[in-house]
Design an enzyme around this catalytic site. Structure first.
Site, PDB file in Angstrom:
ATOM      1  N   HIS A  82      -8.576   2.871   2.206  1.00 37.97           N
ATOM      2  CA  HIS A  82      -7.945   2.031   1.267  1.00 37.97           C
ATOM      3  C   HIS A  82      -9.403   1.484   0.640  1.00 37.97           C
ATOM      4  CE1 HIS A  82      -5.866  -1.335  -0.560  1.00 37.97           C
ATOM      5  NE2 HIS A  82      -6.779  -2.029  -0.461  1.00 37.97           N
ATOM      6  N   ASP A 161       5.225  -8.594   1.855  1.00 32.09           N
ATOM      7  CA  ASP A 161       4.044  -8.565   1.180  1.00 32.09           C
ATOM      8  C   ASP A 161       4.452  -8.600  -0.270  1.00 32.09           C
ATOM      9  OD1 ASP A 161       1.076  -8.504   0.612  1.00 32.09           O
ATOM     10  OD2 ASP A 161       1.680  -6.835  -0.347  1.00 32.09           O
ATOM     11  N   ARG A 168       1.918 -15.243  -4.975  1.00 34.10           N
ATOM     12  CA  ARG A 168       0.581 -15.630  -4.855  1.00 34.10           C
ATOM     13  C   ARG A 168      -0.031 -15.582  -6.629  1.00 34.10           C
ATOM     14  NH1 ARG A 168      -1.811 -11.648  -1.107  1.00 34.10           N
ATOM     15  NH2 ARG A 168      -3.753 -12.212  -1.672  1.00 34.10           N
ATOM     16  N   SER A 183      -2.279  -8.938   3.565  1.00 36.31           N
ATOM     17  CA  SER A 183      -1.560  -8.088   2.666  1.00 36.31           C
ATOM     18  C   SER A 183      -2.186  -6.800   2.628  1.00 36.31           C
ATOM     19  CB  SER A 183      -2.049  -8.867   1.024  1.00 36.31           C
ATOM     20  OG  SER A 183      -1.523  -8.003   0.113  1.00 36.31           O
ATOM     21  N   LYS A 187       0.190  -3.385   4.725  1.00 35.84           N
ATOM     22  CA  LYS A 187       0.639  -1.932   4.254  1.00 35.84           C
ATOM     23  C   LYS A 187       0.187  -0.658   5.206  1.00 35.84           C
ATOM     24  CE  LYS A 187      -0.229  -4.216   0.265  1.00 35.84           C
ATOM     25  NZ  LYS A 187      -0.428  -4.555  -0.841  1.00 35.84           N
TER      26      LYS A 187
HETATM   27  N1  URA Z   1      -4.748  -5.732  -2.794  1.00 38.45           N
HETATM   28  C1  URA Z   1      -3.571  -6.203  -2.095  1.00 38.45           C
HETATM   29  O1  URA Z   1      -2.825  -5.406  -1.609  1.00 38.45           O
HETATM   30  N2  URA Z   1      -3.337  -7.551  -1.695  1.00 38.45           N
HETATM   31  C2  URA Z   1      -4.117  -8.230  -1.971  1.00 38.45           C
HETATM   32  O2  URA Z   1      -3.962  -9.491  -1.561  1.00 38.45           O
HETATM   33  C3  URA Z   1      -5.208  -8.034  -2.807  1.00 38.45           C
HETATM   34  C4  URA Z   1      -5.403  -6.829  -3.127  1.00 38.45           C
END
Ligand code: URA
Length: 433
Positions: A82, A161, A168, A183, A187
Site C-alpha cells: 500500500h 470504512d 470524515r 481506515s 482494508k
Molecule cells: N487512505 C485511506 O484509505 N484512508 C484514509 O483515511 C486516508 C487515506
C-alpha cells in the site's frame, strides 16, 4: 444492540475514556447497519479526531471495520503493498509483477486518482483492453495461474470504512492518525493477506508532510498489523519530488515498462527493489542482502517483465501495445533550463496539479481522464542542468494548455547556483517484531 449506547460512546471518547472492545464492535455494527445516524457518527469522529484513540482502541476499531463485511474469506494473495499516495507513483506496475516473479502471489486492490495524486487503475486502463473489474473467482484463478491480479477495490470490502471515510471527508476529520491508520489497515486486513509492505510517503507532494507524522502513522500501522498477526514492514520514502520522471497515465506506463526492461529512472528502480526486498524478507525470512539480490536478479533477468506481459494479457490488455511505448498526446513541448545550476527544491504537489490541469486526473470522482496527456520532469533535487538543457517534456492536446503547463513546471522548480546534496529516497524502515 443497545440503542442508547451511542451518546455514551461519544461522551467517553470526548472525555478520553477508552472504549471497550464490545463498545467498538457495537459502534461499527451500527455504522454498517445504518442504526447510527450521520450526526452521531460525525460527533464521534470529531471526538476521536480531537481527543485521539488509544492503541488498543485503534486495534479493535481496525479489526471491527475489517470484519464488517462478514467472516474472513480465504486470502486472495500472499503479499500486498500500500502506498499512501504521491505524484508519479507508478510503483505497483513494476512491483506487482516483480514480486509475482519471485514466487510471492499478489492480489492487489487499487484506487483511482483524485486531485493531485494519480491512481493505479487509471494508469492500467490506459493500456487498450485492460480491465480492472474481476470477480473474486476470476481474481483467485488468475493469481493461481500467474501469481498476480491488480483490480478495483470491491465495494463490499470493509463497508464500515466506506461510510466513515465519506463522513470524515465532509466533517474535517480525515487528518487523524488513528483514523487514517485504521481506515487503511482495515482494508488490508479484510483482504486476508499475511505479508504487506507500506510505502508511507513524506514531503510536499504527500498526505504526510513531516517525517514525525509519517513515522507516527507508519508505527501505528505496523502495530495494528502485529496485533492482527500480520507481517507489516513500512518504508518512509520521500515525496519532496515526484517518483521517477513521468506524471500522467500512459506516460507512467511507458516508464514502468522501461523499468521492467532494465532502464528508466534510478529512483523508481531503487524504490521498487527496496519494497520487493522487504516482502521477500518478510515471507522467506532471508537476510536483507539476499532478499535485495533476489529482487534485483528478477528485475534485470527479464523474469518480472515476462510476468508483466502475461498479466496484461490475462486482464484483457493487448500485449503488443506495451511492447512499444503507448501513444501520448500530440503536442510535446520541451521546457528548458533558463540558467545553469542545481535543482534545490521542487513543489511536488504543483507538478501533480500541472498533470491534473492537462487532463490526466480528476477534480471530482466521475470526471473523465485523458490517458495521453502528462509530463516527464527530469529535475531531481541535487541534479545539475546546463542553461538550455531539457528539464521537462509536456504532452498536451492544445498549445494553450502546453504553455500553461510549461509555466507551472517553471514555477515549481527552485534553483541554486551552488551544488545541492542529493537527498535520500528511503528515509526510514519500520518493521514489526
Ligand atoms: N487512505 C485511506 O484509505 N484512508 C484514509 O483515511 C486516508 C487515506
Amino acid at each position: 444492540m443497545d440503542h442508547d449506547i451511542m451518546p455514551t460512546i461519544i461522551q467517553k471518547t470526548r472525555d478520553r475514556q477508552a472504549l471497550s472492545a464490545s463498545e467498538i464492535r457495537q459502534l461499527v455494527d451500527g455504522v454498517v447497519s445504518g442504526a447510527w445516524p450521520d450526526y452521531q457518527l460525525s460527533a464521534w469522529l470529531m471526538a476521536a479526531y480531537c481527543r485521539g484513540l488509544t492503541d488498543t482502541e485503534t486495534f479493535e476499531l481496525t479489526g471491527a471495520m475489517a470484519d464488517s463485511v462478514g467472516p474472513p474469506q480465504e486470502p486472495l494473495g500472499l503479499v500486498d503493498k500500500h502506498s499512501t499516495g504521491g505524484v508519479g507513483d507508478k510503483t505497483t506496475l513494476v512491483l506487482a509483477p516483480l514480486v509475482a516473479s519471485l514466487g510471492l502471489p499478489i492480489a492487489k486492490m487499487s484506487g483511482r486518482g483524485l486531485g493531485h495524486t494519480g491512481g493505479t487503475l487509471d494508469k492500467l486502463e490506459s493500456i487498450p483492453g485492460f480491465t480492472v473489474d474481476l470477480s473474486p473467482e476470476a481474481i483467485r484463478a488468475q493469481v493461481r495461474d500467474i501469481g498476480i491480479a491488480v483490480v478495483a477495490q470491491s465495494s463490499t470490502l470493509a463497508p464500515a470504512d466506506k461510510r466513515l471515510y465519506a463522513l470524515r471527508d465532509v466533517t474535517a476529520t480525515v487528518d487523524s492518525i488513528p483514523l487514517i491508520a485504521s481506515s487503511i489497515m482495515s482494508k488490508k486486513l479484510a483482504s486476508g493477506t499475511r505479508h504487506m509492505v507500506l510505502d508511507v510517503k513524506v514531503g510536499n507532494g504527500a498526505f504526510m508532510t513531516t517525517l514525525e507524522r509519517a513515522r507516527e502513522l507508519a508505527q501505528l500501522m505496523v502495530k495494528i498489523g502485529e496485533f492482527h498477526q500480520r507481517h507489516v514492514t513500512a518504508l518512509l520514502t520521500t515525496m519532496n519530488e515526484p517518483l521517477g520522471w513521468a506524471i500522467g497515465n500512459a506516460v507512467e506506463v511507458n516508464e514502468a515498462v522501461a523499468c521492467l526492461k532494465g532502464g528508466g529512472p534510478e529512483d523508481l528502480r531503487t524504490l521498487v527493489l527496496a519494497l520487493a526486498a522487504a516482502l521477500e524478507q518478510s515471507v522467506h525470512g532471508t537476510d536483507p542482502d539476499t532478499a535485495y539480490g533476489a529482487a534485483r536478479d528478477a528485475l534485470t533477468s527479464g523474469k518480472a517483465w515476462d510476468v508483466f506481459v502475461r498479466w496484461i494479457a490475462a486482464q484483457g490488455g493487448q500485449p503488443a501495445s506495451v511492447e512499444h511505448d503507448l501513444p501520448l498526446a500530440p503536442i510535446a513541448r520541451e521546457v528548458h533550463a533558463d540558467r545553469q545550476g542545481w535543482v534545490a527544491a521542487i513543489q511536488t504537489q504543483s507538478l501533480g496539479e500541472v498533470a491534473l490541469e492537462l487532463g490526466a486526473g480528476r477534480h471530482e470522482l466521475g470526471d473523465r481522464v485523458d490517458f495521453g496527456v502528462g509530463l516527464q520532469c527530469f529535475a531531481k533535487i541535487g541534479r545539475h542542468f546546463d542553461q538550455g538543457e531539457t528539464v521537462a517534456i509536456i504532452y498536451a492536446r492544445s498549445e494553450g494548455s502546453a504553455e500553461e503547463a510549461a509555466q507551472g513546471v517553471r514555477a515549481a522548480i527552485s534553483w541554486s547556483p551552488q551544488s545541492v546534496a542529493v537527498p535520500p529516497l528511503v528515509l526510514d524502515r519500520i518493521a514489526g517484531a
